[in-house]
Design a protein around this motif. Structure first.
Motif, PDB file in Angstrom:
ATOM      1  N   GLY A 113       0.825  -1.215   0.000  1.00 51.48           N
ATOM      2  CA  GLY A 113       0.000   0.000   0.000  1.00 51.48           C
ATOM      3  C   GLY A 113       0.851   1.252   0.000  1.00 51.48           C
ATOM      4  O   GLY A 113       0.345   2.372   0.066  1.00 51.48           O
ATOM      5  N   PHE A 114       2.166   1.093  -0.075  1.00 56.01           N
ATOM      6  CA  PHE A 114       3.133   2.207  -0.072  1.00 56.01           C
ATOM      7  C   PHE A 114       4.232   1.927  -1.088  1.00 56.01           C
ATOM      8  O   PHE A 114       4.627   0.767  -1.281  1.00 56.01           O
ATOM      9  N   LEU A 115       4.758   2.958  -1.689  1.00 53.71           N
ATOM     10  CA  LEU A 115       5.887   2.818  -2.614  1.00 53.71           C
ATOM     11  C   LEU A 115       6.524   4.192  -2.789  1.00 53.71           C
ATOM     12  O   LEU A 115       5.951   5.204  -2.371  1.00 53.71           O
ATOM     13  N   TYR A 116       7.688   4.206  -3.389  1.00 56.80           N
ATOM     14  CA  TYR A 116       8.345   5.487  -3.710  1.00 56.80           C
ATOM     15  C   TYR A 116       8.290   5.711  -5.216  1.00 56.80           C
ATOM     16  O   TYR A 116       8.409   4.757  -5.994  1.00 56.80           O
ATOM     17  N   ILE A 117       8.172   6.971  -5.598  1.00 54.56           N
ATOM     18  CA  ILE A 117       8.288   7.356  -7.014  1.00 54.56           C
ATOM     19  C   ILE A 117       9.585   8.156  -7.158  1.00 54.56           C
ATOM     20  O   ILE A 117       9.832   9.092  -6.398  1.00 54.56           O
ATOM     21  N   ASP A 118      10.368   7.769  -8.149  1.00 52.48           N
ATOM     22  CA  ASP A 118      11.595   8.515  -8.439  1.00 52.48           C
ATOM     23  C   ASP A 118      11.212   9.851  -9.092  1.00 52.48           C
ATOM     24  O   ASP A 118      10.563   9.856 -10.136  1.00 52.48           O
ATOM     25  N   PRO A 119      11.591  10.973  -8.469  1.00 49.08           N
ATOM     26  CA  PRO A 119      11.159  12.262  -9.037  1.00 49.08           C
ATOM     27  C   PRO A 119      11.718  12.536 -10.438  1.00 49.08           C
ATOM     28  O   PRO A 119      11.206  13.411 -11.138  1.00 49.08           O
ATOM     29  N   LYS A 120      12.738  11.786 -10.855  1.00 49.71           N
ATOM     30  CA  LYS A 120      13.311  12.116 -12.176  1.00 49.71           C
ATOM     31  C   LYS A 120      12.308  11.883 -13.311  1.00 49.71           C
ATOM     32  O   LYS A 120      12.420  12.494 -14.354  1.00 49.71           O
ATOM     33  N   GLY A 121      11.306  11.042 -13.070  1.00 48.42           N
ATOM     34  CA  GLY A 121      10.275  10.845 -14.103  1.00 48.42           C
ATOM     35  C   GLY A 121       9.089  11.782 -13.924  1.00 48.42           C
ATOM     36  O   GLY A 121       8.024  11.532 -14.482  1.00 48.42           O
ATOM     37  N   THR A 122       9.257  12.854 -13.164  1.00 49.45           N
ATOM     38  CA  THR A 122       8.135  13.766 -12.883  1.00 49.45           C
ATOM     39  C   THR A 122       8.580  15.218 -13.090  1.00 49.45           C
ATOM     40  O   THR A 122       9.741  15.481 -13.394  1.00 49.45           O
ATOM     41  N   GLU A 123       7.654  16.137 -12.839  1.00 52.90           N
ATOM     42  CA  GLU A 123       7.998  17.570 -12.971  1.00 52.90           C
ATOM     43  C   GLU A 123       8.627  18.128 -11.690  1.00 52.90           C
ATOM     44  O   GLU A 123       8.915  19.319 -11.609  1.00 52.90           O
ATOM     45  N   PHE A 124       8.781  17.294 -10.676  1.00 51.03           N
ATOM     46  CA  PHE A 124       9.320  17.790  -9.404  1.00 51.03           C
ATOM     47  C   PHE A 124      10.833  17.890  -9.448  1.00 51.03           C
ATOM     48  O   PHE A 124      11.533  16.888  -9.333  1.00 51.03           O
ATOM     49  N   THR A 125      11.328  19.106  -9.617  1.00 52.28           N
ATOM     50  CA  THR A 125      12.767  19.337  -9.542  1.00 52.28           C
ATOM     51  C   THR A 125      13.106  19.653  -8.087  1.00 52.28           C
ATOM     52  O   THR A 125      12.223  20.025  -7.293  1.00 52.28           O
ATOM     53  N   GLU A 126      14.376  19.538  -7.774  1.00 53.52           N
ATOM     54  CA  GLU A 126      14.805  19.881  -6.418  1.00 53.52           C
ATOM     55  C   GLU A 126      14.448  21.349  -6.116  1.00 53.52           C
ATOM     56  O   GLU A 126      13.973  21.676  -5.037  1.00 53.52           O
ATOM     57  N   ASP A 127      14.647  22.201  -7.112  1.00 58.79           N
ATOM     58  CA  ASP A 127      14.370  23.627  -6.930  1.00 58.79           C
ATOM     59  C   ASP A 127      12.896  23.851  -6.565  1.00 58.79           C
ATOM     60  O   ASP A 127      12.578  24.590  -5.627  1.00 58.79           O
ATOM     61  N   LEU A 128      11.995  23.215  -7.273  1.00 55.08           N
ATOM     62  CA  LEU A 128      10.560  23.396  -7.008  1.00 55.08           C
ATOM     63  C   LEU A 128      10.211  22.943  -5.586  1.00 55.08           C
ATOM     64  O   LEU A 128       9.520  23.641  -4.838  1.00 55.08           O
ATOM     65  N   VAL A 129      10.723  21.786  -5.215  1.00 50.45           N
ATOM     66  CA  VAL A 129      10.382  21.237  -3.893  1.00 50.45           C
ATOM     67  C   VAL A 129      10.998  22.097  -2.776  1.00 50.45           C
ATOM     68  O   VAL A 129      10.341  22.408  -1.780  1.00 50.45           O
ATOM     69  N   VAL A 130      12.230  22.518  -2.972  1.00 53.95           N
ATOM     70  CA  VAL A 130      12.892  23.350  -1.952  1.00 53.95           C
ATOM     71  C   VAL A 130      12.140  24.669  -1.779  1.00 53.95           C
ATOM     72  O   VAL A 130      11.900  25.135  -0.663  1.00 53.95           O
ATOM     73  N   ARG A 131      11.723  25.270  -2.895  1.00 53.89           N
ATOM     74  CA  ARG A 131      11.006  26.554  -2.801  1.00 53.89           C
ATOM     75  C   ARG A 131       9.658  26.375  -2.080  1.00 53.89           C
ATOM     76  O   ARG A 131       9.252  27.201  -1.285  1.00 53.89           O
ATOM     77  N   GLN A 132       9.008  25.258  -2.360  1.00 48.28           N
ATOM     78  CA  GLN A 132       7.717  25.014  -1.720  1.00 48.28           C
ATOM     79  C   GLN A 132       7.891  24.793  -0.203  1.00 48.28           C
ATOM     80  O   GLN A 132       7.110  25.298   0.598  1.00 48.28           O
ATOM     81  N   PHE A 133       8.935  24.069   0.174  1.00 46.82           N
ATOM     82  CA  PHE A 133       9.179  23.861   1.616  1.00 46.82           C
ATOM     83  C   PHE A 133       9.562  25.176   2.303  1.00 46.82           C
ATOM     84  O   PHE A 133       9.209  25.403   3.458  1.00 46.82           O
ATOM     85  N   GLU A 134      10.287  26.011   1.595  1.00 48.58           N
ATOM     86  CA  GLU A 134      10.674  27.300   2.188  1.00 48.58           C
ATOM     87  C   GLU A 134       9.425  28.165   2.432  1.00 48.58           C
ATOM     88  O   GLU A 134       9.287  28.811   3.468  1.00 48.58           O
ATOM     89  N   LEU A 135       8.507  28.127   1.487  1.00 49.62           N
ATOM     90  CA  LEU A 135       7.259  28.882   1.650  1.00 49.62           C
ATOM     91  C   LEU A 135       6.468  28.337   2.850  1.00 49.62           C
ATOM     92  O   LEU A 135       5.905  29.095   3.642  1.00 49.62           O
ATOM     93  N   SER A 136       6.481  27.034   2.977  1.00 47.73           N
ATOM     94  CA  SER A 136       5.781  26.394   4.077  1.00 47.73           C
ATOM     95  C   SER A 136       6.387  26.824   5.421  1.00 47.73           C
ATOM     96  O   SER A 136       5.672  27.143   6.388  1.00 47.73           O
TER      97      SER A 136
END
Ligand SMILES: O=C(O)CCC(=O)C(=O)O
Ligand SMILES: [Fe+2]
Length: 350
Positions: free
Chosen positions: A39-62
């Motif tokens: 019922g759980f798994l990981y997705i490798d972000p390299k196959g998605t639109e999630f770049t490190e920059d996008l995720v870091v900026r979103q966490f900083e906003l949070s």
């Protein structure tokens, strides 16, 4: 990745890491296997639109959002549509066993319509609406890809069976979470109290974004023990320090597949050593839900039809889990929200 991230506790669970950049039947089969077994798994972000920059900026906003005084966040207090801010201790995910609320605060945004969620937002979020929109749209896209891969794995004739039923209006929630540090003089007891009580998620799939040195998630295994889920799974290779996206199946996909896909119970605990218990944890969750009126009858799949459900197994765990299956996605959500926040099960204007 530093070596400390690879040294997981011995009981840490090994979940598959799936690359969705080439979504073929092999990947569909892998996704189905993980969803059935864990019922759980990981997705490798390299196959998605999630770049490190996008995720870091979103966490900083949070981080900036949760640093605001409570009096500012209070102006957007959570409403009956499950949107807005809930303060420390304001939610109790496992009301049957918890003696006090989860030591966390959260900000929920409902589905985005015409570029924004339909709810009041603090000025800080208003000023960063483009970032929120980009992140939310990327979550929606990955969720649809996961749903299509599960459809492929289940050999449903209509390849978009699940994703095409994820239209608006729905209970989709994009949620920012902050777990506060445990102060020395806190009367919270890490042996008893919890950052997020045991529960299963209410929707179809959940995406969870975590920070490299902020662990805490545990899942209930089939032999009824708690297993930590590492932020970085063993053997994960990446050219960035971006953790993979943790994905889990929610109650609605479990209903939809007659219990074949597991809506696994999980929780967030305080780190065992007192030093890291004194640190914050930030996470971001995207709870994907089908359209409100979708009926939760088993999907047209031979694999689902051949599955013999365990008569003793209940789908879902935590407040508001119905003893009888809910008829629609919306009915299920209302029951669960009522139990965790004491909301009455009715829709209301924002
Ligand atoms: O913050 C986390 O790591 C998990 C949160 C969670 O399970 C939830 O909000 O449903
Ligand atoms: Fe959860």
């Amino acid at each position: 990745m530093g070596s400390s991230q690879q040294q997981n506790a011995p009981s840490a669970i090994q979940l598959p890491i799936i690359d969705i950049s080439n979504p073929d039947t092999t990947v569909g089969a892998q996704m189905l296997e993980a969803a059935r077994e864990f019922g759980f798994l990981y997705i490798d972000p390299k196959g998605t639109e999630f770049t490190e920059d996008l995720v870091v900026r979103q966490f900083e906003l949070s981080r900036q959002l949760f640093s605001l005084p409570d009096s500012d966040k209070e102006k957007c207090r959570i409403n009956r549509s499950n949107r807005g801010w809930t303060g420390m201790g304001g939610e109790t995910l496992d009301p049957r066993t918890q003696r006090r609320g989860d030591l966390k605060e959260a900000f929920n945004m409902g589905e985005f319509i015409n570029g924004r969620p339909e709810q009041p937002l603090p000025d800080l979020l208003e000023r960063n609406i483009e970032l929120l929109l980009e992140f939310e749209a990327s979550c929606r896209k990955v969720s649809a890809q996961i749903l299509d891969l599960l459809g492929l794995g289940l050999q449903i004739e209509d390849a978009q069976f699940f994703s095409s039923r994820h239209t608006q209006p729905s209970g989709c929630i994009f949620r920012l979470l902050h777990y506060s540090p445990l102060a020395q003089d806190s009367d919270y007891d890490p042996g008893v109290d919890i950052r997020a009580g045991a529960h299963s998620d209410y929707g179809s799939v959940t995406l969870l974004f975590q920070r490299p040195s902020q662990p805490g998630l545990e899942i209930r295994t089939s032999d009824d023990t708690w297993a930590p889920v590492p932020v970085f799974p063993e053997g994960y290779e990446s050219s960035t320090t971006l953790p993979p996206i943790l994905v889990n199946i929610g109650d609605l996909l479990s209903y939809w597949t007659n219990g074949l896909l597991k809506s696994t119970v999980h929780r967030v605990v305080f780190p065992k050593d007192s030093q890291s218990a004194g640190e914050d944890r930030y996470s971001i969750a995207y709870f994907c839900h089908p359209a409100d009126q979708v009926e939760l009858i088993p999907v047209p799949s031979r694999i689902v039809a051949e599955h013999v459900p365990d008569q003793n197994a209940e789908i879902g765990y935590g407040g508001g889990t119905p003893s009888q299956r809910a008829l629609t996605a919306q009915q299920h959500l209302f029951k669960r929200l009522e139990a965790t926040y004491g909301f009455r099960g009715e829709a209301s204007a924002v």
